[in-house]
Design a protein around this motif. Structure first.
Motif, PDB file in Angstrom:
ATOM      1  N   PRO A 495       0.837  -1.161  -0.097  1.00 33.42           N
ATOM      2  CA  PRO A 495       0.151  -0.095  -0.010  1.00 33.42           C
ATOM      3  C   PRO A 495       0.996   1.386  -0.101  1.00 33.42           C
ATOM      4  O   PRO A 495       1.937   1.265   0.578  1.00 33.42           O
ATOM      5  N   ALA A 496       0.694   2.372  -0.540  1.00 33.22           N
ATOM      6  CA  ALA A 496       1.288   3.749  -0.882  1.00 33.22           C
ATOM      7  C   ALA A 496       1.369   4.215   0.628  1.00 33.22           C
ATOM      8  O   ALA A 496       2.258   4.493   1.095  1.00 33.22           O
ATOM      9  N   PHE A 497       0.112   4.049   1.216  1.00 38.31           N
ATOM     10  CA  PHE A 497       0.054   4.552   2.740  1.00 38.31           C
ATOM     11  C   PHE A 497      -0.264   3.901   3.665  1.00 38.31           C
ATOM     12  O   PHE A 497      -1.146   3.032   3.509  1.00 38.31           O
ATOM     13  N   LEU A 498       0.518   3.947   4.823  1.00 37.48           N
ATOM     14  CA  LEU A 498       0.150   3.013   6.000  1.00 37.48           C
ATOM     15  C   LEU A 498      -0.276   3.637   7.355  1.00 37.48           C
ATOM     16  O   LEU A 498       0.142   4.913   7.381  1.00 37.48           O
ATOM     17  N   LYS A 499      -0.986   3.096   7.947  1.00 36.54           N
ATOM     18  CA  LYS A 499      -1.382   3.604   9.237  1.00 36.54           C
ATOM     19  C   LYS A 499      -0.610   2.490  10.320  1.00 36.54           C
ATOM     20  O   LYS A 499      -1.125   1.740  10.627  1.00 36.54           O
ATOM     21  N   GLU A 538      -6.950  -4.140   8.026  1.00 35.59           N
ATOM     22  CA  GLU A 538      -5.812  -4.542   8.774  1.00 35.59           C
ATOM     23  C   GLU A 538      -4.899  -5.683   8.194  1.00 35.59           C
ATOM     24  O   GLU A 538      -5.502  -6.306   7.683  1.00 35.59           O
ATOM     25  N   PHE A 539      -3.604  -5.614   8.240  1.00 37.60           N
ATOM     26  CA  PHE A 539      -2.688  -6.649   7.565  1.00 37.60           C
ATOM     27  C   PHE A 539      -1.424  -6.574   8.516  1.00 37.60           C
ATOM     28  O   PHE A 539      -1.277  -5.711   9.621  1.00 37.60           O
ATOM     29  N   LEU A 540      -0.625  -7.535   8.103  1.00 38.79           N
ATOM     30  CA  LEU A 540       0.538  -7.718   8.739  1.00 38.79           C
ATOM     31  C   LEU A 540       1.799  -7.111   7.742  1.00 38.79           C
ATOM     32  O   LEU A 540       1.676  -7.502   6.446  1.00 38.79           O
ATOM     33  N   CYS A 584      14.538  -3.066  19.109  1.00 34.79           N
ATOM     34  CA  CYS A 584      13.848  -3.300  18.309  1.00 34.79           C
ATOM     35  C   CYS A 584      12.409  -4.218  18.599  1.00 34.79           C
ATOM     36  O   CYS A 584      11.359  -4.025  18.063  1.00 34.79           O
ATOM     37  N   LYS A 585      12.994  -5.395  19.259  1.00 31.48           N
ATOM     38  CA  LYS A 585      12.132  -6.389  19.786  1.00 31.48           C
ATOM     39  C   LYS A 585      11.123  -5.647  20.443  1.00 31.48           C
ATOM     40  O   LYS A 585       9.870  -5.956  20.283  1.00 31.48           O
ATOM     41  N   GLU A 586      11.338  -4.755  21.532  1.00 29.66           N
ATOM     42  CA  GLU A 586      10.267  -4.107  22.396  1.00 29.66           C
ATOM     43  C   GLU A 586       9.274  -3.390  21.481  1.00 29.66           C
ATOM     44  O   GLU A 586       8.160  -3.476  21.496  1.00 29.66           O
ATOM     45  N   TYR A 587       9.922  -2.721  20.546  1.00 28.82           N
ATOM     46  CA  TYR A 587       9.083  -1.702  19.620  1.00 28.82           C
ATOM     47  C   TYR A 587       8.125  -2.909  18.682  1.00 28.82           C
ATOM     48  O   TYR A 587       6.991  -2.656  18.607  1.00 28.82           O
ATOM     49  N   ILE A 588       8.849  -3.881  18.215  1.00 25.85           N
ATOM     50  CA  ILE A 588       7.889  -4.643  17.433  1.00 25.85           C
ATOM     51  C   ILE A 588       6.715  -5.419  18.092  1.00 25.85           C
ATOM     52  O   ILE A 588       5.677  -5.546  17.841  1.00 25.85           O
ATOM     53  N   HIS A 589       7.192  -5.591  19.442  1.00 23.60           N
ATOM     54  CA  HIS A 589       5.889  -6.146  20.442  1.00 23.60           C
ATOM     55  C   HIS A 589       5.035  -5.270  20.902  1.00 23.60           C
ATOM     56  O   HIS A 589       3.734  -5.749  20.675  1.00 23.60           O
ATOM     57  N   PHE A 609      10.876  -9.431  10.463  1.00 26.00           N
ATOM     58  CA  PHE A 609       9.863  -9.174  11.730  1.00 26.00           C
ATOM     59  C   PHE A 609       8.582  -8.734  10.565  1.00 26.00           C
ATOM     60  O   PHE A 609       8.640  -8.317   9.891  1.00 26.00           O
ATOM     61  N   TYR A 610       7.688  -8.858  11.519  1.00 26.14           N
ATOM     62  CA  TYR A 610       6.265  -8.377  11.192  1.00 26.14           C
ATOM     63  C   TYR A 610       5.606  -7.403  12.245  1.00 26.14           C
ATOM     64  O   TYR A 610       5.914  -7.659  13.261  1.00 26.14           O
ATOM     65  N   VAL A 611       4.937  -6.408  11.661  1.00 24.69           N
ATOM     66  CA  VAL A 611       4.062  -5.735  12.709  1.00 24.69           C
ATOM     67  C   VAL A 611       2.698  -5.602  11.965  1.00 24.69           C
ATOM     68  O   VAL A 611       2.523  -5.719  10.876  1.00 24.69           O
ATOM     69  N   ARG A 612       1.726  -5.187  12.932  1.00 20.46           N
ATOM     70  CA  ARG A 612       0.537  -4.893  12.537  1.00 20.46           C
ATOM     71  C   ARG A 612       0.131  -3.712  12.148  1.00 20.46           C
ATOM     72  O   ARG A 612       0.673  -2.708  12.720  1.00 20.46           O
TER      73      ARG A 612
END
Lengths: 843, 175
Positions: A495-499, A538-540, A584-589, A609-612
């Motif tokens: 996607p061009a823009f993310l939230k 929503e996506f990962l 990084c790990k803390e942020y991702i969690h 890594f993946y984030v929601r």
């Protein structure tokens, strides 16, 4: 009930209502009948008399007629015969005939009567009663000629008989009337007396049985009917009142029981004593505090049981009518147990103000004494924590100030177009090192914040491509330097823009890439980004950094994401804090994602890594404002004089250089006193004033300058490291025109100067890529209105005191009410955005 | 008893008076009787028109009154009228008259006289008992020493005389 002695009351009042009514009627009736009958009798007697008189007159006249001719012809015999006709007249006893000369011509009397010649006036008709006789004299006339007089004497005996008869009749009628009235009244009175007797009986019944729910049935609508109604109403009221009093009694009893229950279950000892100090009762709490039985104390004089002088003093004071207080160790003489107590003696007064005893309240404060100590320790700990918080805040400020100089000067130098390419690069390295140092400091601060759980997500809309391009371009120079390839592979359907939290994703990517670049000497680095668009919205978001570096030993794989753990290669590199991956790990969690690593020594590493995230609603993200560098003042303008006042030389020099370069005439001063002197000699158009300086601070200096001749025309821009709004007010109040916070950015300075002095600058495109704007918090004061005024003022106080611990505690309270706002505020606290917080919580 | 006694004495006196009266003043009584009787008798309405409102007594026959009539009626009136006395010896001499006294001397002539005055407004009074039966209006008679008279109402009515019933009370009625 008071009984009125009956002998005081008269005979009549002793009669029953029935007899009273009868008496009443007869009392009225008898005189009335008597008077009426008397009148009738009087008239009757008169009538009888008149009848007798009239009859006798008639007889006299008639007989007189027949006496005329005997009189004319002197016929005595005829006259006598005539008179003898009275035999046939019942009442007439005698007759006397007189001639015109009043000579008796003839007379006649009934058998056995002996009536003498009447002496009456014979010329006129006459009728008069004499004793029991009626004498009637009538003149005898014929053709206007008087021939004599006839007198008849009638007996009134028949009249008397008739009157007697009539009286007897009247008396009989009267008797009958009275009798009839008596019986009628006896019968009729029951209409009045019966309801009253009924009421009396009913009242008696109610007072005997006490049953107020009964109602007397109403009979008739007269006054007694009304009386019944009133009586029923009264019963209703009595019943209601009784119910209320029963209810009240019950409530009092319940309340009493409750109170007793409370008193007995209270750990507070309660003692009730009389005016002499003799114990009336005490509760269970009291016996438990002092470890004795109730029977040991009740009935004893407190003066005997208390041996403690202070306690006795308090008791006596209370017995004199004053509340008294005792606190301390008290040893009971009954049980011998010593307890720390707090005792309050409260006197009880009677209505006339006399002391009738008192209540003693005893509290076992042994525990409290212990906890007081703990409290002191706790307070010390809290104080220490607060001090630490303030220290951290101050440290960040103190560290940033020299960094400000370093970064400022390197930026200044980078703008110098006369520098050679090498010099420019060196300056750029200084700059980037400074930035790195700042990043390290930020890392440490960030990690400590993470540990304290003070990091919040800052979700915003952003362009994924732009962000990745930017991040990649950051590492491209280094990669090229190490002759490494740096590839960014992005799936077409991204996607061009993310939230999402752009800052944190960027930080994670930077950390991963910087590690990759750091530990790779051959080959290159590949960044791959894709999404798992399982459902819309929503996506990962997946990202993978794949390098061909030294790799990580198997036994170290588990440690890479731990705090302050560095791999052997990391330690060998002597770069970084060992916090990068942990952060990084803390942020991702936080972004509901996870990070994993695959690596073998010498074979490179793959960090994935993946984030929601979710697709942005906004399709357009405004481009960041291009910041332009000032390279000079537009020609044709007056050359302005600027005085820079700062006690710290690097700061002073930074501003001097920055402004000198664009073409201002500059002078500097290191404190307020010097500034005032310089103002007098130099007459600057603009003063850049640091507010916190030794000797004479900026506030005083501004005030002094403003008082000097020409002092009002000069523009003054206050420059301060203070982050608090309060100070801004002070500063502007002291006379400054403008306010700039340290660390400032160049364009801020030039914008303010341009605004204040009306100067136009020449701009060139900025060479600096570092214009990282802080994420807008999207907060405004209205959104904070749900916070109670007390809490607001507590937060305000915490902001002013820089008490991070307290501030966070207070903001955490808001979590339940509005998580979003609370998180934003927390992130501001973590970013030390006291200026923004102050702005938001300003009164 | 006292009254009784007085009454007896009284009656006795009255009777005594009447006794002496019959002996001494029989005609005085009769003369007075003219007037007394006249009180109860009404003459026909025109009886006094021709006599100048005088009451005329005519004595027929031998005058038994002597001067008594004249003496009495000199001072007394009959029917509120002055009285004039006439004396005649023969019925033929009779002229205007209101009361005709027929003396005993005319006893034999009575029928003639009655016929002569029949239907005239003349009250006929006879001194002879029984004349009333003959048509005379009134006749005197004595009984028990007292003067009485008969009356012939039929004859009186025939001559248009009217009389009070009271007269009948004291008279003896003859038809």
């Amino acid at each position: 009930m008071e009984k009125i002695p009956s002998k005081r009351r008269g005979l009549i009042s002793r009669l029953s209502i029935k007899n009273k009514l009868i008496l009443l009627v007869l009392t009225v009736l008898i005189p009335v009948i008597f008077i009426a009958f008397s009148l009738v009798l009087f008239w009757r007697i008169n009538d009888y008399k008149k009848d007798l008189v009239n009859a006798t007159i008639l007889y006299t006249r008639l007989m007189g007629e027949y006496c005329i001719s005997p009189l004319v012809f002197n016929d005595v015999k005829g006259s006598t015969e005539m008179l003898q006709k009275i035999e046939s007249l019942p009442d007439v006893y005698a007759a006397f005939l007189f001639d015109e000369k009043d000579t008796l011509v003839a007379s006649s009397q009934k058998e056995g009567e002996n009536i003498s010649r009447p002496r009456i006036n014979l010329l006129k008709p006459v009728a008069k009663f004499e004793s029991n006789l009626l004498m009637v004299g009538e003149p005898i006339g014929y053709h206007h000629r008087h021939y004599g007089t006839l007198v008849l004497v009638a007996s009134t005996s028949s009249l008397d008989a008739r009157i007697r008869y009539f009286v007897i009749l009247l008396l009989a009628v009267m008797g009958i009337l009275v009798l009839v009235s008596y019986f009628l009244t006896s019968w009729l009175q029951s209409f009045i007396s019966k309801p009253i007797l009924k009421l009396a009986e009913f009242t008696g019944l109610i007072s005997r049985e006490g049953n107020y729910t009964q109602r007397i049935p109403k009979e008739g609508d007269d006054e007694i009917g009304t009386l019944f109604d009133r009586f029923n109403e009264m019963l209703e009221q009595i019943w209601t009142r009784e119910q209320a009093s029963i209810e009240a009694g019950r409530e009092i009893r319940i309340a009493h029981e409750k109170l007793n229950l409370m008193l007995d279950n209270s750990p507070i000892g309660i003692l009730h004593y009389d005016q002499n100090g003799v114990v009336i009762t005490c509760n269970k709490g009291h016996t438990e505090i002092f470890h004795f039985r109730k029977e040991d104390l009740v009935g004893r004089d407190l003066h005997e049981t208390i041996h403690d002088a202070e306690m006795l003093k308090a008791l006596d004071k209370a017995l004199e009518g004053f509340p008294a207080y005792y606190s301390g160790l008290y040893v009971s003489t009954i049980s011998g147990v010593g307890v720390y107590v707090r005792a309050i003696y409260t006197p009880l007064f009677s209505d006339n103000g006399k002391v009738i005893g008192g209540v003693g309240i005893f509290e076992d404060i042994s525990e409290q004494k212990k906890s007081e100590k703990l409290q002191v320790e706790k307070e010390a700990a809290v104080f220490a924590n607060k001090a630490k918080s303030i220290f951290l805040a101050n440290m960040s400020h103190e560290i940033r100030t020299p960094l400000n100089a370093i970064l400022g000067f390197s930026q200044l130098m980078a703008r110098d177009h006369s520098l050679s390419a090498d010099q420019k690069e060196n300056v750029s390295i200084i700059n980037s090192s400074g930035e790195h140092l700042l990043a390290l400091i930020n890392d440490i601060l960030e990690m400590s914040k993470i540990e304290a759980g003070r990091i919040q997500l800052n979700i915003n809309d952003f362009s994924l491509h732009a962000m990745i391009d930017e991040v990649v371009s950051l590492f491209r120079p280094k990669a090229e330097e190490k002759n490494l390839y740096l590839k960014a592979e992005m799936k077409d359907d991204l996607p061009a823009f993310l939230k999402s939290d752009e800052g944190k994703i960027r930080q994670v990517l930077i950390n991963l890439l910087s590690n990759a670049v750091k530990f790779t000497d051959e080959g290159g680095i590949r960044l791959r980004v894709w999404t798992d668009k399982s459902n819309t919205g929503e996506f990962l978001l997946y990202a993978e950094v794949d390098d061909t570096g030294s790799g990580i030993a198997e036994d170290e794989l588990g440690k890479v994401f731990m705090h302050f753990e560095q791999t052997r290669s990391g330690r060998q590199a002597h770069v970084g804090t060992g916090l990068g991956l942990a952060i990084c790990k803390e942020y991702i969690h936080m972004m509901q994602g996870d990070i994993s690593v695959k690596s073998r020594p010498s074979e490179g590493s793959v960090f994935r890594f993946y984030v929601r995230a979710s697709e942005s609603a906004d399709k357009e993200i405004p481009n960041r404002e291009k910041i332009l560098d000032v390279i000079g003042i537009e020609p044709g303008q007056t050359r302005m004089r600027v005085l820079v006042v700062d006690d710290k030389e690097p700061n002073r020099k930074l501003l001097m250089k920055m402004l000198c370069a664009v073409g201002f005439t500059m002078q500097s001063a290191s404190n307020g006193m010097e500034a005032i002197e310089k103002f007098k000699s130099f007459k600057p158009d603009l003063i850049m004033m640091d507010m916190f300086m030794p000797e004479l601070d900026g506030f005083e200096a501004i005030k002094a300058i403003r008082r000097l001749p020409g002092g009002k025309e000069t523009k003054i821009i206050a420059v301060t490291a203070s982050v608090f709004e309060e100070d801004k007010h002070h500063i502007l109040e002291s006379g400054a025109d403008e306010f700039i916070k340290k660390p400032f950015r160049e364009h801020e300075i030039f914008d303010k100067i341009s605004e204040r002095l009306g100067i136009r600058f020449i701009y060139s495109e900025s060479s600096s890529a570092d214009n990282k704007e802080e994420t807008e918090d999207h907060l405004n004061r209205e959104m904070l209105e749900f916070i109670s005024p007390e809490l607001q003022s507590q937060i305000r106080e915490a902001i002013i005191n820089g008490d991070i611990q307290l501030l966070e505690d207070k903001i955490l309270i808001l979590m339940d009410a509005d998580q979003g706002v609370a998180e934003k505020l927390l992130s501001m606290v973590k970013a030390f955005r006291f200026d923004r917080l102050n702005q938001l919580f300003q009164v | 008893m006292t009254i009784h006694r007085y009454t007896l004495i009284f009656l006795f006196i009255v009777c005594g008076c009447l006794e002496s009266y019959t002996q001494t003043a029989e005609y005085e009584m009769k003369a007075v009787a003219f007037e007394k009787i006249s009180r109860f008798i009404e003459w026909p309405p025109d009886a006094f028109e021709k006599t100048n409102n005088e009451f005329i007594i005519t004595v027929l026959g031998k005058n038994p009154f002597g001067k008594i009539l004249d003496e009495i009626y000199a001072s007394h009136q009959i029917k509120n009228k002055n009285v004039r006395i006439k004396y005649i010896s023969n019925i033929q001499d009779l002229d205007e008259c209101h009361l005709l006294f027929i003396a005993r001397s005319e006893k034999s002539e009575i029928k003639k006289i009655v016929a002569r005055v029949k239907y005239k407004p003349i009250l006929t009074v006879s001194d002879e008992e029984g004349d009333a039966k003959e048509g005379c209006f009134i006749d005197f008679f004595e009984d028990d020493g007292r003067l009485h008279f008969d009356i012939n109402p039929k004859a009186m009515k025939a001559s248009h005389f009217s009389f009070d019933y009271k007269l009948l009370q004291v008279a003896r009625i003859v038809n």
